[in-house]
Design an enzyme around this catalytic site. Structure first.
Site, PDB file in Angstrom:
ATOM      1  N   SER A 146      49.545 -24.989 -15.190  1.00 11.22           N
ATOM      2  CA  SER A 146      48.207 -25.061 -15.776  1.00 11.22           C
ATOM      3  C   SER A 146      47.757 -26.513 -15.931  1.00 11.22           C
ATOM      4  O   SER A 146      47.622 -27.227 -14.962  1.00 11.22           O
ATOM      5  CB  SER A 146      48.177 -24.305 -17.110  1.00 11.22           C
ATOM      6  OG  SER A 146      46.866 -24.172 -17.578  1.00 11.22           O
ATOM      7  N   ASP A 301      40.568 -27.069 -14.930  1.00 11.57           N
ATOM      8  CA  ASP A 301      41.933 -27.602 -14.901  1.00 11.57           C
ATOM      9  C   ASP A 301      42.597 -27.290 -13.557  1.00 11.57           C
ATOM     10  O   ASP A 301      41.994 -26.625 -12.703  1.00 11.57           O
ATOM     11  CB  ASP A 301      42.736 -27.083 -16.098  1.00 11.57           C
ATOM     12  CG  ASP A 301      43.081 -25.615 -16.007  1.00 11.57           C
ATOM     13  OD1 ASP A 301      42.421 -24.891 -15.241  1.00 11.57           O
ATOM     14  OD2 ASP A 301      44.006 -25.184 -16.722  1.00 11.57           O
ATOM     15  N   ASP A 303      44.795 -25.271 -12.221  1.00 10.64           N
ATOM     16  CA  ASP A 303      44.876 -23.916 -11.661  1.00 10.64           C
ATOM     17  C   ASP A 303      43.596 -23.127 -11.904  1.00 10.64           C
ATOM     18  O   ASP A 303      43.535 -21.930 -11.640  1.00 10.64           O
ATOM     19  CB  ASP A 303      46.095 -23.165 -12.186  1.00 10.64           C
ATOM     20  CG  ASP A 303      46.019 -22.844 -13.663  1.00 10.64           C
ATOM     21  OD1 ASP A 303      45.473 -23.672 -14.420  1.00 10.64           O
ATOM     22  OD2 ASP A 303      46.504 -21.776 -14.074  1.00 10.64           O
TER      23      ASP A 303
END
Length: 563
Positions: A146, A301, A303
């Site tokens: 992430s 972000d 992902d």
């Protein structure tokens, strides 16, 4: 010392590759580093795995990934041949070793006779969630950390509904992992052999087209200013292609991408910490936004499951909206639009986490929409969508949490920054046509519902010592709550670990004060942090922010007193 025994085993066992051994040999004189890498194994839980990339049992590497995948494979096998035939969808992001880890996961699963659908290139996490439902697989894996720093990677497991696994499935996988005594017993099939055998299918643009087609259908209004000027940054992550495509196909003609952050970069060279929740991530966007006189800045972000935005004010400066503010604005826009269209179901609900602010609840009440609270994490938020799909008790409309994660509708069962970026752009364009910015709309919401303020404090405490201190801090707050803060008194406490609540047990403490303010303390489930969430409500902005400061000072004083 157990950690030293594990270190020696990895260093001397011929099963481990030479690159791993060279890395471990290089730290032979660093006792603290050896201890950190081997004092424990990466814990598999409902968040899957997440950790620093490197050799060792407490690191993300080909061996810990293969071990977790064998545990997943054994779990799927226990559900029978039908589950094995349904298979597993696998996606990956831009990080170091993401493609390799995805390939290893595919090799382990196919070696166990389980069908695999592997994306042919990096994709956003929400598209993996979508693919599970579209392909009707039994499970899914997303290789991502992430918004963590570049040294991290992770392994998230999903189940057939398209949402992350909950405790029941996680326990089954962990039990199977614990039965594996030797890494050399883990099965692997060559990728080319897997493809030839029909066990491995590569996924291409066909899923992209279906996914983005359904995202566009979630649009709420056409009466908008399509010429609104948007600066977008994918922060060198997976959002670049899908977000730009959906905005273009939605009709936005003035989308400018930050060139330095356009293409994949596993080192996140321009940003360091690739979390758009941190305003520093907008440095390049702000500069470009001022140059281009943009209306709104959007950043996703790595992902592409989280999204944040900044809005130009009357002075030409860009003001950041935090996750609670953005969530409240989106809830208001969705419900206001659907109310005007007479399309809010009678049993409609929004779902938010227990550490997310209450302004959205006030907005939902206005439209007779129920607000439901869950534990932190979209596995719980979208778990409610799964539950209501079966029971019919409510219709899930919108889910969000303060850490800039949002999802509208149920085509995806995880936070989705592709959907949310489209809605943010549309919402800003809708209000711009009516002579308002999102800041204006937020101020109107405060005037109507009260001034809600919030602050998140994250304290990083790494390693074994940090983990121990986090435990001591939680023990202190649990045993002896702060009774009085200035003139505000403690009204009630919820201990989500030990008290009976509507949620599964979780190590979260929430303190309600007698003026309507509250704060919560919890360790992060994915990072070496303890988090403090502080909320207040007052009849004016000044009073609301003063209360935040008073609570912050009291809580930090307590934490600093705990060695």
């Amino acid at each position: 010392m157990e950690y030293k025994k594990r270190y020696d085993e990895w260093l001397n066992n011929p099963f481990f590759d030479e690159e791993t051994k060279r890395e471990l040999f290089a730290i032979k004189d660093d006792e603290k580093e050896i201890e950190d890498r081997f004092y424990t194994s990466l814990t598999f839980g409902t968040a899957g795995l997440r950790g620093i990339i490197g050799a060792g049992t407490n690191r993300m590497n080909r061996y810990t990934v293969s071990l977790a995948t064998q545990g997943l494979a054994d779990t799927i096998i226990s559900y029978g041949q039908e589950a094995m035939n349904k298979g597993v969808a696998i996606g990956y992001d831009v990080r170091h070793y993401s493609k390799e880890f995805a390939s290893i996961a595919a090799q382990v699963l196919t070696a166990n006779g389980i069908k695999v659908y592997l994306f042919d290139y990096l994709r956003p996490t929400p598209e993996l969630s979508f693919a599970i439902r579209e392909l009707k697989t039994i499970s899914g894996i997303m290789i991502t950390a992430s918004h963590n720093p570049k040294d991290y990677n992770g392994y998230k497991v999903y189940w057939k509904e398209g949402s992350q696994i909950l405790d029941d499935i996680a326990k089954e996988i962990l039990d199977n992992i614990n039965k594996i005594e030797d890494y050399s017993k883990i099965k692997l099939m060559d990728i080319d052999v897997a493809i030839e055998s029909g066990l491995l299918t590569m996924i291409g643009s066909e899923i992209d087209d279906i996914y983005l087609g359904k995202v566009k259908k979630l649009s709420l209004n056409d009466d908008i200013d399509n010429n609104i000027k948007i600066v977008y940054s994918p922060l060198n992550g997976t959002g670049n292609i899908p977000v730009r495509r959906v905005l273009k196909e939605r009709g936005f003609t003035n989308v400018i991408v930050v060139p330095e952050q356009e293409n994949p970069d596993a080192d996140f060279s321009t940003v360091g910490y690739p979390n758009p929740e941190d305003i520093k991530a907008f440095k390049y966007s702000e500069a470009l936004g001022k140059k281009e006189n943009a209306d709104i800045l959007i950043a996703t972000d790595p992902d592409c499951d989280r999204v944040a935005c900044m809005v130009k004010d009357e002075n030409g400066d860009f003001i950041a909206l935090n996750g609670n503010q953005t969530g409240a604005l989106l809830v208001n826009y969705v419900l206001e639009s659907r109310h005007a269209q007479n399309s809010i179901p009678e049993n409609a609900c929004i779902v938010k986490s227990i550490v997310t602010g209450d302004l959205s609840k006030a907005i939902a009440n206005k439209y007779d929409v129920t607000t439901i609270e869950t534990l932190t994490g979209f596995k719980h938020i979208c778990g409610k969508a799964n539950e209501f799909e079966v029971t019919g008790e409510h219709t899930f409309i919108f889910g969000y949490e303060e850490s800039i994660g949002y999802v509208y509708s149920t085509i995806v069962r995880d936070k989705d920054a592709v959907i949310s970026s489209m809605l943010l752009a549309e919402m800003a364009a809708y209000y711009k046509k009516r002579g308002k910015t999102l800041l204006d709309v937020l101020h109107e919401l405060y005037e109507e519902h009260g001034y809600y303020s919030e602050k998140l404090i994250s304290i990083v405490l790494e390693g074994l010592e940090g983990k121990s201190r986090i435990e001591r801090i939680m023990d202190s707050f649990r045993a002896k709550p702060i009774k009085t803060i200035g003139e505000i008194n403690l009204n009630r406490t919820i201990d989500y670990l030990n008290d009976k609540t509507d949620t599964p047990p979780s190590n979260v403490l929430k303190y309600y004060l007698d003026d309507g303010s509250w704060y919560a303390v919890r360790p992060s489930g994915t990072e070496p942090k303890i988090k403090i969430y502080i909320y207040s409500k007052a009849d004016c902005e000044v009073k609301s922010k003063e209360k935040i400061l008073d609570i912050e000072n009291a809580v930090i004083e307590r934490i600093n007193s705990i060695e």
